[in-house]
Design an enzyme around this catalytic site. Structure first.
Site, PDB file in Angstrom:
ATOM      1  CB  CYS A 261     -14.438  19.842  -0.929  1.00  0.00           C
ATOM      2  SG  CYS A 261     -12.703  20.066  -0.464  1.00  0.00           S
TER       3      CYS A 261
ATOM      4  CB  CYS B  96     -12.214  20.439   3.270  1.00  0.00           C
ATOM      5  SG  CYS B  96     -11.829  21.498   1.871  1.00  0.00           S
TER       6      CYS B  96
END
Length: 77
Positions: A10, A13
């Site tokens: 994501c 991340c």
């Protein structure tokens, strides 16, 4: 030193990975950064919220993206 960025890929991340790499560039520590995207592997660390950062097999943060200077403190000990 082995640093693992745990998360499915994501935006947060990716931000954690960037901040980690930037923190390493500004330190004198040599480390290998590994991305872990497999959910089963992430769960082995007991992480309930991603992203998470693991330094030498110790979870130092999960569920948020720490700033570069905070990561540098963990890296430098």
């Amino acid at each position: 030193m082995i640093i693992k960025v745990l998360g499915p890929g994501c935006k947060n991340c990716k931000n954690l990975e960037k901040n980690t790499l930037d923190a390493l560039k500004s330190s004198s520590v040599e480390a290998k950064v590994v991305k872990v995207t497999d959910i089963a592997e992430i769960q082995k660390y007991g992480v309930m919220r991603t992203p998470a950062l693991v330094i030498d097999e110790e979870v130092v943060v999960s569920g948020r993206v720490p700033k570069e200077d905070e990561i540098a403190q963990w890296i430098n000990g």
